[in-house]
Design a protein around this motif. Structure first.
Motif, PDB file in Angstrom:
ATOM      1  N   ASN A 181       0.762  -1.250   0.000  1.00 43.19           N
ATOM      2  CA  ASN A 181       0.000   0.000   0.000  1.00 43.19           C
ATOM      3  C   ASN A 181       0.792   1.298   0.000  1.00 43.19           C
ATOM      4  O   ASN A 181       0.274   2.322  -0.433  1.00 43.19           O
ATOM      5  N   THR A 182       2.053   1.329   0.457  1.00 41.57           N
ATOM      6  CA  THR A 182       2.686   2.648   0.547  1.00 41.57           C
ATOM      7  C   THR A 182       4.191   2.526   0.659  1.00 41.57           C
ATOM      8  O   THR A 182       4.741   1.422   0.773  1.00 41.57           O
ATOM      9  N   GLY A 183       4.871   3.677   0.649  1.00 43.86           N
ATOM     10  CA  GLY A 183       6.310   3.730   0.839  1.00 43.86           C
ATOM     11  C   GLY A 183       6.755   5.168   1.025  1.00 43.86           C
ATOM     12  O   GLY A 183       6.056   6.108   0.629  1.00 43.86           O
ATOM     13  N   ASN A 184       7.916   5.332   1.645  1.00 46.13           N
ATOM     14  CA  ASN A 184       8.443   6.669   1.889  1.00 46.13           C
ATOM     15  C   ASN A 184       9.208   7.139   0.658  1.00 46.13           C
ATOM     16  O   ASN A 184      10.253   6.602   0.313  1.00 46.13           O
ATOM     17  N   GLU A 185       8.688   8.157   0.000  1.00 43.07           N
ATOM     18  CA  GLU A 185       9.185   8.576  -1.305  1.00 43.07           C
ATOM     19  C   GLU A 185      10.409   9.486  -1.237  1.00 43.07           C
ATOM     20  O   GLU A 185      11.358   9.331  -2.003  1.00 43.07           O
ATOM     21  N   LEU A 221       1.955  12.895   3.643  1.00 43.41           N
ATOM     22  CA  LEU A 221       1.456  12.203   2.469  1.00 43.41           C
ATOM     23  C   LEU A 221       2.614  11.788   1.570  1.00 43.41           C
ATOM     24  O   LEU A 221       3.487  12.608   1.264  1.00 43.41           O
ATOM     25  N   ASN A 222       2.637  10.534   1.175  1.00 44.65           N
ATOM     26  CA  ASN A 222       3.692   9.941   0.356  1.00 44.65           C
ATOM     27  C   ASN A 222       4.994   9.697   1.120  1.00 44.65           C
ATOM     28  O   ASN A 222       5.980   9.263   0.537  1.00 44.65           O
ATOM     29  N   ASN A 223       4.979   9.963   2.409  1.00 44.89           N
ATOM     30  CA  ASN A 223       6.174   9.773   3.238  1.00 44.89           C
ATOM     31  C   ASN A 223       5.803   9.234   4.623  1.00 44.89           C
ATOM     32  O   ASN A 223       5.886   9.949   5.632  1.00 44.89           O
ATOM     33  N   PRO A 224       5.364   7.975   4.683  1.00 41.24           N
ATOM     34  CA  PRO A 224       5.005   7.414   5.979  1.00 41.24           C
ATOM     35  C   PRO A 224       6.223   7.269   6.881  1.00 41.24           C
ATOM     36  O   PRO A 224       7.359   7.136   6.414  1.00 41.24           O
ATOM     37  N   CYS A 225       5.966   7.314   8.186  1.00 40.17           N
ATOM     38  CA  CYS A 225       7.009   7.092   9.179  1.00 40.17           C
ATOM     39  C   CYS A 225       6.586   5.947  10.097  1.00 40.17           C
ATOM     40  O   CYS A 225       5.397   5.661  10.249  1.00 40.17           O
ATOM     41  N   GLU A 226       7.565   5.301  10.695  1.00 43.57           N
ATOM     42  CA  GLU A 226       7.306   4.248  11.669  1.00 43.57           C
ATOM     43  C   GLU A 226       7.284   4.846  13.075  1.00 43.57           C
ATOM     44  O   GLU A 226       8.122   5.681  13.415  1.00 43.57           O
ATOM     45  N   VAL A 227       6.331   4.400  13.883  1.00 37.36           N
ATOM     46  CA  VAL A 227       6.239   4.829  15.271  1.00 37.36           C
ATOM     47  C   VAL A 227       6.304   3.582  16.159  1.00 37.36           C
ATOM     48  O   VAL A 227       5.506   2.665  15.998  1.00 37.36           O
ATOM     49  N   SER A 228       7.273   3.555  17.060  1.00 32.54           N
ATOM     50  CA  SER A 228       7.453   2.403  17.951  1.00 32.54           C
ATOM     51  C   SER A 228       6.457   2.457  19.107  1.00 32.54           C
ATOM     52  O   SER A 228       5.745   3.457  19.296  1.00 32.54           O
ATOM     53  N   GLN A 229       6.407   1.394  19.909  1.00 35.79           N
ATOM     54  CA  GLN A 229       5.526   1.357  21.075  1.00 35.79           C
ATOM     55  C   GLN A 229       5.853   2.470  22.061  1.00 35.79           C
ATOM     56  O   GLN A 229       4.973   2.956  22.779  1.00 35.79           O
ATOM     57  N   SER A 230       7.095   2.901  22.103  1.00 40.72           N
ATOM     58  CA  SER A 230       7.502   3.969  23.012  1.00 40.72           C
ATOM     59  C   SER A 230       7.303   5.362  22.412  1.00 40.72           C
ATOM     60  O   SER A 230       7.581   6.369  23.068  1.00 40.72           O
ATOM     61  N   GLY A 231       6.858   5.411  21.146  1.00 40.33           N
ATOM     62  CA  GLY A 231       6.614   6.688  20.493  1.00 40.33           C
ATOM     63  C   GLY A 231       7.762   7.205  19.653  1.00 40.33           C
ATOM     64  O   GLY A 231       7.669   8.281  19.062  1.00 40.33           O
ATOM     65  N   GLN A 232       8.841   6.458  19.551  1.00 38.49           N
ATOM     66  CA  GLN A 232       9.980   6.883  18.735  1.00 38.49           C
ATOM     67  C   GLN A 232       9.620   6.825  17.254  1.00 38.49           C
ATOM     68  O   GLN A 232       9.061   5.839  16.783  1.00 38.49           O
ATOM     69  N   ILE A 233       9.964   7.866  16.521  1.00 34.91           N
ATOM     70  CA  ILE A 233       9.654   7.947  15.098  1.00 34.91           C
ATOM     71  C   ILE A 233      10.896   7.646  14.274  1.00 34.91           C
ATOM     72  O   ILE A 233      11.974   8.182  14.537  1.00 34.91           O
ATOM     73  N   THR A 234      10.726   6.765  13.276  1.00 37.19           N
ATOM     74  CA  THR A 234      11.816   6.411  12.368  1.00 37.19           C
ATOM     75  C   THR A 234      11.363   6.642  10.934  1.00 37.19           C
ATOM     76  O   THR A 234      10.271   6.208  10.550  1.00 37.19           O
ATOM     77  N   VAL A 235      12.182   7.311  10.161  1.00 43.59           N
ATOM     78  CA  VAL A 235      11.907   7.559   8.750  1.00 43.59           C
ATOM     79  C   VAL A 235      12.872   6.724   7.916  1.00 43.59           C
ATOM     80  O   VAL A 235      14.087   6.770   8.125  1.00 43.59           O
ATOM     81  N   ARG A 236      12.357   5.966   6.977  1.00 45.88           N
ATOM     82  CA  ARG A 236      13.179   5.107   6.120  1.00 45.88           C
ATOM     83  C   ARG A 236      12.910   5.490   4.657  1.00 45.88           C
ATOM     84  O   ARG A 236      12.003   4.945   4.023  1.00 45.88           O
ATOM     85  N   ARG A 237      13.691   6.393   4.155  1.00 41.07           N
ATOM     86  CA  ARG A 237      13.493   6.868   2.787  1.00 41.07           C
ATOM     87  C   ARG A 237      13.671   5.727   1.779  1.00 41.07           C
ATOM     88  O   ARG A 237      14.623   4.947   1.859  1.00 41.07           O
ATOM     89  N   GLY A 238      12.736   5.623   0.843  1.00 38.73           N
ATOM     90  CA  GLY A 238      12.819   4.623  -0.212  1.00 38.73           C
ATOM     91  C   GLY A 238      12.341   3.244   0.184  1.00 38.73           C
ATOM     92  O   GLY A 238      12.371   2.327  -0.647  1.00 38.73           O
ATOM     93  N   ILE A 239      11.877   3.071   1.414  1.00 33.58           N
ATOM     94  CA  ILE A 239      11.408   1.765   1.878  1.00 33.58           C
ATOM     95  C   ILE A 239       9.894   1.696   1.763  1.00 33.58           C
ATOM     96  O   ILE A 239       9.174   2.673   2.001  1.00 33.58           O
ATOM     97  N   ASN A 240       9.394   0.508   1.408  1.00 30.69           N
ATOM     98  CA  ASN A 240       7.983   0.315   1.113  1.00 30.69           C
ATOM     99  C   ASN A 240       7.343  -0.688   2.064  1.00 30.69           C
ATOM    100  O   ASN A 240       8.028  -1.497   2.701  1.00 30.69           O
ATOM    101  N   TYR A 241       5.993  -0.643   2.103  1.00 30.15           N
ATOM    102  CA  TYR A 241       5.256  -1.351   3.140  1.00 30.15           C
ATOM    103  C   TYR A 241       3.983  -1.996   2.602  1.00 30.15           C
ATOM    104  O   TYR A 241       3.413  -1.564   1.605  1.00 30.15           O
ATOM    105  N   GLY A 242       3.524  -3.002   3.340  1.00 29.56           N
ATOM    106  CA  GLY A 242       2.232  -3.617   3.089  1.00 29.56           C
ATOM    107  C   GLY A 242       1.496  -3.832   4.392  1.00 29.56           C
ATOM    108  O   GLY A 242       2.077  -3.733   5.483  1.00 29.56           O
ATOM    109  N   GLN A 243       0.205  -4.157   4.276  1.00 25.08           N
ATOM    110  CA  GLN A 243      -0.629  -4.393   5.452  1.00 25.08           C
ATOM    111  C   GLN A 243      -1.014  -5.875   5.522  1.00 25.08           C
ATOM    112  O   GLN A 243      -1.402  -6.478   4.526  1.00 25.08           O
ATOM    113  N   GLU A 244      -0.913  -6.438   6.711  1.00 30.23           N
ATOM    114  CA  GLU A 244      -1.163  -7.865   6.906  1.00 30.23           C
ATOM    115  C   GLU A 244      -2.627  -8.229   6.657  1.00 30.23           C
ATOM    116  O   GLU A 244      -3.518  -7.394   6.835  1.00 30.23           O
ATOM    117  N   VAL A 245      -2.844  -9.500   6.275  1.00 34.03           N
ATOM    118  CA  VAL A 245      -4.209  -9.958   5.989  1.00 34.03           C
ATOM    119  C   VAL A 245      -4.615 -11.167   6.823  1.00 34.03           C
ATOM    120  O   VAL A 245      -5.752 -11.632   6.712  1.00 34.03           O
TER     121      VAL A 245
END
Length: 266
Positions: free
Chosen positions: A207-211, A218-242
């Motif tokens: 569904n998405t990736g950090n452009e 928008l077009n640049n999702p970030c990861e948020v850990s359980q502790s609230g830490q934000i990580t940006v991974r430029r050029g990395i893409n993602y999917g959602q589990e089913v």
């Protein structure tokens, strides 16, 4: 980025189906894959589905429209059409939806269209069978293939890990699959099934990736850990589990969001 093609919101979808033997390592082709004018998708079935059930097409919620952060659509009449692909990516024919059975961009990014034809009818007319939805959580390090009907392209890589939360603009997705960099998916690959090559089953939906390295935009999702830490991974893409979705699909391939084990937003 949210990986549909901009400017073509309600478009024609292409559909096919994959034959798999769970014990085999699977190299996916375009059997089981659909091509929308703005996205990709697939004909899918939960393990308990019957051949006589109306078939389902899975794509992203954002391939229906950019939905509200908490919006859920249920059983909305639809006549959206779909062009069935064969293994080589050639068109086999046209299928048609009777309704949008379920769609959301809350916690996940998924849509399911119910078709006018059953799995058996699609098999009989086109020789095509549906991709099976996995009921187990995907594994880190697993070999996967992201199969895009829009581009008629297959991306091969591994599951790099999982994002506790993935935030993009107003949307938040939970326990998202992060790919290794080889799956450099682009616009139009939204809705592509993510296939575990050891089982041949669908474990996620692309569904998405950090452009461009942006932070939670928008077009640049970030990861948020359980502790609230934000990580940006430029050029990395993602999917959602089913894996949690089959529990929500009952008799006749009808969605039952109050069923035991169903965790989809209502």
């Amino acid at each position: 980025m949210i990986k549909r093609v901009a400017g073509t919101l309600f478009a024609t979808l292409a559909i096919g189906a994959l034959t798999v033997t769970p014990a085999q390592a699977v190299q996916a082709d375009f059997t089981g894959i659909v091509a929308l004018s703005n996205c990709s998708g697939s004909v899918v079935r939960p393990p308990a589905a019957r051949d006589t059930d109306p078939a389902l097409v899975m794509s992203n919620g954002h391939c229906v429209k950019f939905m509200g952060a908490n919006e859920v659509i249920r059983n909305q009449t639809s006549s959206r059409t779909f062009t069935l692909l064969n293994g080589a990516g050639d068109n086999l024919g046209t299928l048609r939806a009777t309704k949008l059975a379920y769609a959301t961009m809350k916690d996940t990014d998924v849509s399911f269209y119910q078709l006018s034809q059953t799995y058996a009818q699609i098999q009989s007319q086109y020789g095509a069978r549906a991709l099976e939805l996995s009921t187990t959580h995907p594994a880190q390090g697993a070999n996967i293939q992201v199969v895009s009907g829009y581009w008629k392209r297959i991306y091969s890589c591994k599951i790099d890990g999982f994002a506790y939360q993935l935030k993009e603009d107003v949307w938040t997705w939970r326990d998202s699959v992060r790919y290794t960099s080889a799956c450099n998916t682009i616009g139009g690959t939204s809705g592509s099934p993510v296939i575990d090559t050891s089982s041949g089953k669908v474990v996620a939906i692309n569904n998405t990736g950090n452009e461009s390295g942006g932070r939670c935009t928008l077009n640049n999702p970030c990861e948020v850990s359980q502790s609230g830490q934000i990580t940006v991974r430029r050029g990395i893409n993602y999917g959602q589990e089913v894996y949690n979705i089959p529990a929500c699909i009952g008799t006749g391939n009808q969605f039952n969001l109050t069923a035991s084990g169903c965790t989809l937003p209502r």
